[in-house]
Design an enzyme around this catalytic site. Sequence first.
Site, short mmCIF file in Angstrom:
data_model
loop_
_atom_site.label_atom_id
_atom_site.label_comp_id
_atom_site.label_asym_id
_atom_site.label_seq_id
_atom_site.Cartn_x
_atom_site.Cartn_y
_atom_site.Cartn_z
N SER A 165 0.80 -1.24 0.00
CA SER A 165 0.00 0.00 0.00
C SER A 165 0.82 1.28 0.00
O SER A 165 0.26 2.38 -0.04
CB SER A 165 -0.96 0.01 1.20
OG SER A 165 -2.06 -0.84 0.94
N LYS B 185 -0.22 3.66 -2.68
CA LYS B 185 -1.24 4.72 -2.57
C LYS B 185 -0.62 6.10 -2.45
O LYS B 185 -1.30 7.11 -2.67
CB LYS B 185 -2.17 4.43 -1.40
CG LYS B 185 -3.01 3.16 -1.58
CD LYS B 185 -4.01 2.99 -0.45
CE LYS B 185 -4.84 1.73 -0.64
NZ LYS B 185 -4.10 0.50 -0.31
N SER C 81 -6.07 3.46 4.20
CA SER C 81 -5.46 2.65 3.16
C SER C 81 -6.50 1.77 2.48
O SER C 81 -6.28 0.58 2.22
CB SER C 81 -4.33 1.78 3.73
OG SER C 81 -3.51 1.30 2.70
N LYS D 56 3.09 6.66 5.12
CA LYS D 56 2.19 5.59 4.65
C LYS D 56 2.73 4.22 5.02
O LYS D 56 3.92 3.94 4.92
CB LYS D 56 2.05 5.68 3.13
CG LYS D 56 0.97 4.77 2.56
CD LYS D 56 -0.41 5.29 2.87
CE LYS D 56 -1.48 4.26 2.55
NZ LYS D 56 -1.46 3.11 3.49
#
Length: 459
Positions: A46, A49, A106, A209
């Site tokens: 992720s 993203k 997420s 993140k």
Amino acid sequence: MGLCVLAFAHVASSAGAAPYAAMVMDARSGEVLHARNADTRLHPASLTKMMTLYVAFEAIRRGELTLDSKVKISRKAAAEQPSKLGLKAGQRIALRYLIRASAVKSANDAATAIGEAVSGSEAAFARRMTRTAKALGMTKTTFKNAHGLTESGHMSTARDMTILGRHLLYDYPQYYNLFSRQTTHAGVKQVRNTNRRFLANYKGADGIKTGYTRAAGFNLVASAERGNERIIATMFGGSSTAARNARVAELLDMGFKRAPSRVALRKPSRPAYQGNAGDTVKATPKVIKVKPTITAVPTSPRPVERPEAAPTAEMLLAAVKGASENVSEAREEVQVARAASITTVTPIKRPGNLVSATLQPSIKPKPAQRQIITRASTSGGRHWGISLGYHNTRNSAERLLLQTALQEIETLSDALRKVANKPKGWEANFVGMTEERASLACARLTARGVECTPRGPAG
């Protein structure tokens, strides 16, 4: 510290564990302070993203859509595997909530919906992500989807993700606070940050993140600021959330220890705009437009010259520099504004050759005064404008108008500047605009964090 690094690397490289990689960078200068397997292509999970959001921010800045654009959720987006927001096929939701859900929770369904809204299909969006990555200098990254679930060819490196984290920080600072929110409302429900434990426990941490898949292990791009120093650390291949957080804390500590207290800030350059070039075939449009498509306003006719010449672009630039040394980058998006149409402008001279324009109602002209028309007066449909709020002094309102005119020249080139004395203070306005052009200008300014209020013919 060295023993700890070796021990961690040994554990990470044991059978069944995802490969370990790390990078530590001084965010201010871009100097690499530590690297291990930093150029090995691995599954980003992720962390993907981050690029999904970067491209979304770029699309907003370029006027492709706005934070309030309504996005229709496709069956594909609704069917994405967890983590997800729980969106339903056919549902309509504002882009701002999809951005929040992607950054904080997420959510895979939200990320896919963003990609489809920007490029028409997730595949086209992934190609745009890859083009943008190359433009940023992420030379070993290829994206195949918007969410980061494991897919053949969907790969990146610790170095490339650190570069991306630095660009998010400096290219779109107005959105960066998303990554430090412990919780946020995502339109349909409140969501919690997947990185909340690290944010709560590491001093100065404010992003960025997390990522996890079985193939990738536990990944994290983290940033922290202490005093004048800011460090970005990236890790791939953690064995658990706790182990990953502990290791990233060590990496950041290493960065703060090695980074100089003072260093010249060298912000990265924004990449060339990639857009959706080469992806002309789109799926069913997912963005529900509230207003008609905005087209460029024709160039206004040149006004008849008066005894005093109209200010040139060079004069405006000099005026802004003289009034404020802080005129630099534009900040990114805005909302709608309204204002009555007024035609004439009287010059007011300020110290430092600052030429400011205040508007006088055309119904009470003063023939004895010399007048300047900075742009053509209102034409058909130009009875709208935008207000940039109230200020304590006329000078500060005029300075803001000059700064904004230069920063947002695409949408404000035909607008007139007006400072009005109101009970609340000196109000800074742009007037003589069409409703569509006022809407676009305000949308772009709001995205930059500039206060903007609509003013229509009746306003």
